[in-house]
Design a protein around this motif. Sequence first.
Motif, mmCIF file in Angstrom:
data_model
loop_
_atom_site.group_PDB
_atom_site.id
_atom_site.type_symbol
_atom_site.label_atom_id
_atom_site.label_comp_id
_atom_site.label_asym_id
_atom_site.label_seq_id
_atom_site.Cartn_x
_atom_site.Cartn_y
_atom_site.Cartn_z
ATOM 1 N N GLU A 1 -49.192 -27.079 50.782
ATOM 2 C CA GLU A 1 -47.631 -27.241 49.825
ATOM 3 C C GLU A 1 -47.308 -28.531 50.199
ATOM 4 O OE1 GLU A 1 -45.428 -24.000 50.757
ATOM 5 O OE2 GLU A 1 -46.403 -22.566 49.580
ATOM 6 N N THR A 2 -47.649 -28.984 51.401
ATOM 7 C CA THR A 2 -47.027 -30.324 51.953
ATOM 8 C C THR A 2 -48.164 -31.177 52.773
ATOM 9 O OG1 THR A 2 -46.454 -29.165 54.168
ATOM 10 C CG2 THR A 2 -44.802 -29.577 52.201
ATOM 11 N N PRO A 3 -47.976 -32.407 52.880
ATOM 12 C CA PRO A 3 -49.129 -33.048 53.652
ATOM 13 C C PRO A 3 -49.158 -32.392 55.125
ATOM 14 C CG PRO A 3 -47.693 -34.467 52.684
ATOM 15 C CD PRO A 3 -47.108 -33.131 52.363
ATOM 16 N N LEU A 4 -50.668 -32.092 55.418
ATOM 17 C CA LEU A 4 -50.703 -31.292 56.715
ATOM 18 C C LEU A 4 -52.015 -32.157 57.539
ATOM 19 C CD1 LEU A 4 -49.294 -28.756 57.886
ATOM 20 C CD2 LEU A 4 -51.465 -27.467 56.930
ATOM 21 N N LEU A 5 -51.740 -33.203 57.966
ATOM 22 C CA LEU A 5 -52.864 -33.979 58.757
ATOM 23 C C LEU A 5 -53.300 -33.042 59.940
ATOM 24 C CD1 LEU A 5 -51.829 -37.655 58.600
ATOM 25 C CD2 LEU A 5 -53.815 -36.302 57.581
ATOM 26 N N GLN A 6 -52.569 -32.132 60.297
ATOM 27 C CA GLN A 6 -53.019 -31.395 61.738
ATOM 28 C C GLN A 6 -53.552 -30.475 61.097
ATOM 29 O OE1 GLN A 6 -49.793 -31.774 60.332
ATOM 30 N NE2 GLN A 6 -48.363 -30.154 61.006
ATOM 31 N N LEU A 7 -54.055 -29.807 59.902
ATOM 32 C CA LEU A 7 -54.832 -28.854 59.625
ATOM 33 C C LEU A 7 -56.104 -28.715 60.493
ATOM 34 C CD1 LEU A 7 -55.219 -26.219 58.161
ATOM 35 C CD2 LEU A 7 -56.311 -27.614 56.137
ATOM 36 N N ALA B 1 -49.237 -41.616 64.006
ATOM 37 C CA ALA B 1 -49.232 -41.728 65.327
ATOM 38 C C ALA B 1 -48.085 -43.024 65.871
ATOM 39 C CB ALA B 1 -50.731 -42.644 65.688
ATOM 40 N N GLU B 2 -47.682 -43.778 64.862
ATOM 41 C CA GLU B 2 -46.466 -44.766 65.023
ATOM 42 C C GLU B 2 -45.209 -43.638 65.222
ATOM 43 O OE1 GLU B 2 -46.587 -47.737 62.297
ATOM 44 O OE2 GLU B 2 -48.248 -48.799 63.081
ATOM 45 N N ASP B 3 -45.186 -42.826 64.203
ATOM 46 C CA ASP B 3 -44.101 -41.981 64.322
ATOM 47 C C ASP B 3 -43.908 -40.987 65.294
ATOM 48 O OD1 ASP B 3 -43.246 -43.017 61.414
ATOM 49 O OD2 ASP B 3 -44.500 -41.469 60.686
ATOM 50 N N PHE B 4 -45.006 -40.483 65.961
ATOM 51 C CA PHE B 4 -44.769 -39.553 67.197
ATOM 52 C C PHE B 4 -44.452 -40.539 68.114
ATOM 53 C CE2 PHE B 4 -48.085 -36.625 65.137
ATOM 54 C CZ PHE B 4 -47.210 -35.625 64.971
ATOM 55 N N ILE C 1 -33.025 -39.526 64.455
ATOM 56 C CA ILE C 1 -34.252 -38.728 64.990
ATOM 57 C C ILE C 1 -34.815 -37.727 64.088
ATOM 58 C CG2 ILE C 1 -34.817 -37.329 67.101
ATOM 59 C CD1 ILE C 1 -32.907 -38.742 68.870
ATOM 60 N N ALA C 2 -33.390 -37.088 63.350
ATOM 61 C CA ALA C 2 -34.138 -35.852 62.469
ATOM 62 C C ALA C 2 -35.077 -36.694 61.416
ATOM 63 C CB ALA C 2 -33.150 -35.331 61.661
ATOM 64 N N GLY C 3 -34.806 -37.939 61.101
ATOM 65 C CA GLY C 3 -35.591 -38.795 60.097
ATOM 66 C C GLY C 3 -36.823 -39.102 60.420
ATOM 67 N N ILE C 4 -37.195 -39.572 61.735
ATOM 68 C CA ILE C 4 -38.363 -39.892 62.441
ATOM 69 C C ILE C 4 -39.376 -38.563 62.449
ATOM 70 C CG2 ILE C 4 -39.314 -40.639 64.673
ATOM 71 C CD1 ILE C 4 -36.874 -42.317 65.309
ATOM 72 N N ALA C 5 -38.675 -37.447 62.612
ATOM 73 C CA ALA C 5 -39.492 -36.121 62.980
ATOM 74 C C ALA C 5 -40.132 -35.884 61.536
ATOM 75 C CB ALA C 5 -38.552 -34.979 63.408
ATOM 76 N N ALA C 6 -39.272 -35.993 60.539
ATOM 77 C CA ALA C 6 -39.569 -35.667 59.161
ATOM 78 C C ALA C 6 -40.567 -36.564 58.776
ATOM 79 C CB ALA C 6 -38.359 -35.704 58.134
ATOM 80 N N ASP C 7 -40.525 -37.815 59.003
ATOM 81 C CA ASP C 7 -41.662 -38.773 58.698
ATOM 82 C C ASP C 7 -43.065 -38.427 59.180
ATOM 83 O OD1 ASP C 7 -39.765 -40.314 57.279
ATOM 84 O OD2 ASP C 7 -39.487 -41.991 58.676
ATOM 85 N N ALA C 8 -42.872 -38.039 60.568
ATOM 86 C CA ALA C 8 -44.059 -37.611 61.320
ATOM 87 C C ALA C 8 -44.706 -36.304 60.642
ATOM 88 C CB ALA C 8 -43.797 -37.310 62.786
ATOM 89 N N GLU D 1 -50.893 -37.158 70.952
ATOM 90 C CA GLU D 1 -50.659 -38.590 70.397
ATOM 91 C C GLU D 1 -49.164 -38.709 70.390
ATOM 92 O OE1 GLU D 1 -52.713 -40.140 66.630
ATOM 93 O OE2 GLU D 1 -51.361 -38.485 66.024
ATOM 94 N N GLY D 2 -48.920 -39.867 70.868
ATOM 95 C CA GLY D 2 -47.491 -40.425 70.897
ATOM 96 C C GLY D 2 -46.791 -40.378 72.093
ATOM 97 N N ALA D 3 -47.438 -39.507 73.387
ATOM 98 C CA ALA D 3 -47.060 -39.441 74.661
ATOM 99 C C ALA D 3 -46.482 -40.743 75.055
ATOM 100 C CB ALA D 3 -48.164 -38.614 75.340
ATOM 101 N N LEU D 4 -45.500 -40.787 76.007
ATOM 102 C CA LEU D 4 -45.309 -42.140 76.585
ATOM 103 C C LEU D 4 -45.996 -42.403 77.851
ATOM 104 C CD1 LEU D 4 -41.619 -41.688 75.853
ATOM 105 C CD2 LEU D 4 -43.079 -43.074 74.620
#
Length: 528
Positions: free
Chosen positions: A158-164, A476-479, A459-466, A339-342
């Motif tokens: 139903e939504t984008p799911l790159l993690q599938l 990857a940039e969003d994470f 931060i809520a917006g960044i999470a939604a973008d990811a 992905e995205g770990a500092l």
Amino acid sequence: MVTRRSTSLIALGAVALLALAGCSGGNSANGGSNGSKGDSLVIDTAFSIETGDPGHTYDPTGNMIAKALYETLVDFKGSDVSTPIPGLASWEQNDAATEFTFTLEGDRVFSDGSPIEAKDVVFSLQRIQGMEDAKPNFLLGGLTITEVDDKTVKISSETPLLQLPAILANPALGIVNSDVVMENGGATDGSDSAQKYLDGASAGSGPYVLDSLDLTSQVVLKKNDEYNGDEEAGYDRVVVRNVTESATQLANLKGGDSMVAMDLNGDQVAGLGDGVKVDSVPSGQTIFLLLNQSPAVAGDLANVKIAEAIRYSLDYDALLELAGAGAVQATGVIPPGFEGALDSGVKPDAEKAKAALAEAGYTGQTLKLQFPNDYPVGGVEFTPLAERIQAQLKDAGITVELAPQPFATELDAYVAGTEGFGLWFWGPDYADSANFLPFAPGLKVGLRSGWAAEANPEIAGIAADAASATDAATRAEDFTKFAEAMQAEGPFVPLIVPGRNIATADDVTGAVYNSVWEMDIAEINPAG
């Protein structure tokens, strides 16, 4: 399109019960400790398993056994969970990341010799969707699974799911022989009753088949003679024993009664001598502090600046001393390897801590630190960790009272969001950084900390973008942005990524930790 790599995972079939020694440590290897092809492989671990049915399993030992019995559409190689690779199928996706097409390749067969077809894939996944009480059910939420032809399955979201693809590598989503399972009570409409059958037999396609299952003592696997993938079974038989004490696991390994010990702590692996090898790596779990942001729960201590002061007051190297081999400082809410770990975590800074306390208006109020006192994570005991945190914060002028409770009791408070100040842990459900977005304001873990979306819209917006990204590079940039923002602000203080230590005899190779299925038994072979 993802190119095909004929990776096999593991298989199962039905055989008779073998009488072997249990967790007390009789010689279940039956003289097979020389590691030659055809001998038994004996693995000691503390059991966390409820069933042999992959559609119901969702526990560490259960995942490992399912991985050793059922192949999935997608796989990971060894301990690397950064890049999904083909398992039973290759795949392609549309530009919106809402439609994925999986193509079964090769003439792979189940343990009874029958071919693996698209109908088996559709049945396996729809069966889980139909079992609302099944633990893996949430992994397939919002998905439509359809058969295109005998070799092709389409999965729509139903939504984008790159993690599938990463989700589909979970052992709980192993592909079962639909004909066999339906003959034994299997169904997709919620009336499924095949678990009893799958607790005593198997219906998969990998290198091993199920011989016997005792949820309290041991699981026995046997080589699958019909297996035609590219991961040949290294042993005729595998015995996974329930050995709850790490000291007993160590004694069994040193005495030659087992070949793999999965639960040794950092101190134990540091003292191992010749004849034993150790794979010590960071796990996928993160131990963290949370400071509740709900005034109804935390009163005037509901202030993110107090969390910031705590972040800069702690001596993380000293905390790591309690964790042992393989453990590392948590660099953020996303652990290493994802992905995205500092690259690095927070460093102590007394001036920043003092300024944050002043901005928060903290005047010496007592923070009651709640934590489970009977549930070590990766060998890390929470009571000594909490005591060291208390001492360090006292030096920084922050008063902490310890309030330990049994895991079951404290879990209720954590899930309900009634902990004012808590010490907890979080691990991945599947090998993708989307697992850690729930720390965002307004999402599951954020809400457990009383952190609503409006508390930090950025931060809520960044999470939604990811979560909604359709491009891998952008995602990857969003994470990374999410990890950086969460480390700078918010109510969480990531502390430790515990180590995971798997010790083996010298004559065994390939026993490595994986954050989703603990260890891939099919990759273990006699050395040389």
